[in-house]
Design a protein around this motif. Structure first.
Motif, PDB file in Angstrom:
ATOM      1  N   LYS A   1       0.846  -1.201   0.000  1.00  0.00           N
ATOM      2  CA  LYS A   1       0.000   0.000   0.000  1.00  0.00           C
ATOM      3  C   LYS A   1       0.879   1.248   0.000  1.00  0.00           C
ATOM      4  O   LYS A   1       0.757   2.103  -0.865  1.00  0.00           O
ATOM      5  N   LYS A   2       1.786   1.315   0.945  1.00  0.00           N
ATOM      6  CA  LYS A   2       2.724   2.447   1.023  1.00  0.00           C
ATOM      7  C   LYS A   2       3.787   2.080   2.048  1.00  0.00           C
ATOM      8  O   LYS A   2       3.441   1.707   3.177  1.00  0.00           O
TER       9      LYS A   2
ATOM     10  N   GLY B   1      -0.834  -1.577   4.489  1.00  0.00           N
ATOM     11  CA  GLY B   1      -0.037  -0.421   4.939  1.00  0.00           C
ATOM     12  C   GLY B   1       0.022  -0.303   6.447  1.00  0.00           C
ATOM     13  O   GLY B   1       0.024   0.800   6.991  1.00  0.00           O
TER      14      GLY B   1
ATOM     15  N   ARG C   1      11.377   4.069  -1.123  1.00  0.00           N
ATOM     16  CA  ARG C   1       9.914   4.087  -0.983  1.00  0.00           C
ATOM     17  C   ARG C   1       9.260   3.180  -2.002  1.00  0.00           C
ATOM     18  O   ARG C   1       9.767   3.030  -3.112  1.00  0.00           O
ATOM     19  N   TRP C   2       8.112   2.618  -1.622  1.00  0.00           N
ATOM     20  CA  TRP C   2       7.329   1.777  -2.513  1.00  0.00           C
ATOM     21  C   TRP C   2       5.855   2.101  -2.311  1.00  0.00           C
ATOM     22  O   TRP C   2       5.428   2.372  -1.193  1.00  0.00           O
ATOM     23  N   GLU C   3       5.115   2.031  -3.411  1.00  0.00           N
ATOM     24  CA  GLU C   3       3.683   2.294  -3.331  1.00  0.00           C
ATOM     25  C   GLU C   3       3.026   1.659  -4.544  1.00  0.00           C
ATOM     26  O   GLU C   3       3.526   1.809  -5.664  1.00  0.00           O
ATOM     27  N   ASP C   4       1.925   0.935  -4.314  1.00  0.00           N
ATOM     28  CA  ASP C   4       1.224   0.350  -5.450  1.00  0.00           C
ATOM     29  C   ASP C   4       0.670   1.451  -6.343  1.00  0.00           C
ATOM     30  O   ASP C   4       0.143   2.440  -5.846  1.00  0.00           O
TER      31      ASP C   4
END
Ligand code: MEV
Length: 290
Positions: free
Chosen positions: A158-159, A213, A286-289
């Protein structure tokens, strides 16, 4: 001239246990190895990072054979700290395969890329699980289960932001750490097997936490994982004291990442940039869908 690159990686949960058939979660980091090839009189490794030594030369020569012995000068540059547990050798392998394929005008599908990168990784690390080069090649967060074939799934994130910090130089290579644990496993599998299973269970729980998340839960899982890595004997005093320091600075979770024995530590913190700013050589990924 052709150029290709591949990212490094962090293992969020599950290193070492993954070698013994447990699930693990890994994420590519936004730092890259770049391999550039130029026409030359013969195949040669012209610029190399300070890793790999003879193994790197041999692995590249073997790879060049696969592509019909192209006359290329290969230049390798890395934004990743080397031998820190951040997948620099896997990124070298993946970027090299990509660059040589481009140089030889050959299109590779994912399976071919993974197979060639794996044979390079075997030269560096002996019998790796495959999680490192798979993460670097696919360039997406994955869950990984070793097997015939490996089970690889794209992770939902998610984040997430992680601070990647350094606990200093490592006391041994990935190969030595993996082999050391293998020897210990052969001596005392009854002690190690439940620890591996507990680590695998943390990774399984982590998948749902990542998807929603849930940083509180992920932090808890990372801390549990670090305790188990300490029991496996792959943590060090420098890693342990950095974990204590980062926890005091407000991290929800901290653990080593990769084979251990020093090197990189990952921390989950509500203000990652602020935390990274307080540490030497730290950065945020950072990662986020989408
Ligand atoms: C190294 O990044 C991860 C280990 O689990 C080794 C491997 O999976 O091959 C320690």
């Amino acid at each position: 001239m052709v150029e290709a690159r591949a990212p490094g990686k962090v293992i969020l949960l599950g290193e070492h246990a993954v070698v013994y058939g447990q699930p693990a979660l890994a994420l590519p980091v936004q730092r890259f190895v770049t391999v550039r090839c130029e026409p030359a009189a013969r195949f040669q490794l012209a610029t190399k990072p300070i890793i790999g030594g003879d193994a790197l030369e041999e692995a590249l020569a073997e790879l060049a054979q696969e592509f019909g012995g192209p006359k290329l000068a290969v230049h390798i540059a890395s934004e990743l700290p080397l031998s820190a547990g951040l997948g620099s050798s896997a990124a070298v392998a993946v970027a090299s395969v990509r660059a040589l394929a481009l140089g030889a005008n050959r299109k590779l599908d994912d399976a071919q890329l993974l197979a060639l990168a794996e044979s390079m990784e075997r030269r560096f690390h002996g019998r790796p699980s495959g999680i490192d080069h798979t993460t670097c090649a696919l360039g997406t967060p994955i869950s990984f289960l070793k097997g015939e074939p490996n089970r690889v799934e794209k992770l939902r994130v998610k984040k997430l932001a992680l601070v990647i910090a350094s606990a200093g130089p490592r006391d041994a290579s990935t190969r030595e750490k993996v082999l050391g644990l293998r020897a210990e496993f052969e001596r005392d599998s009854r002690r190690l097997e439940p620890l591996f299973a507990e680590i695998g269970a943390l990774a399984t729980t982590g998948m749902a936490a990542l998807a929603r998340g849930d940083d509180a839960e992920l932090g808890r899982l990372m801390n549990e994982n670090q305790k188990l890595l300490t029991k496996l004997g792959v943590s060090t005093e420098a890693v342990d004291s950095l974990c204590v320091k980062l926890t005091k600075l407000g991290a929800r979770g901290v653990k080593l990442t990769g084979a251990g024995g020093g090197g990189a530590v990952i921390a989950l913190h509500d203000e990652p940039e602020r935390l990274a700013g307080e540490l030497p050589n730290a950065f945020v990924s950072r990662w986020e869908d989408a």
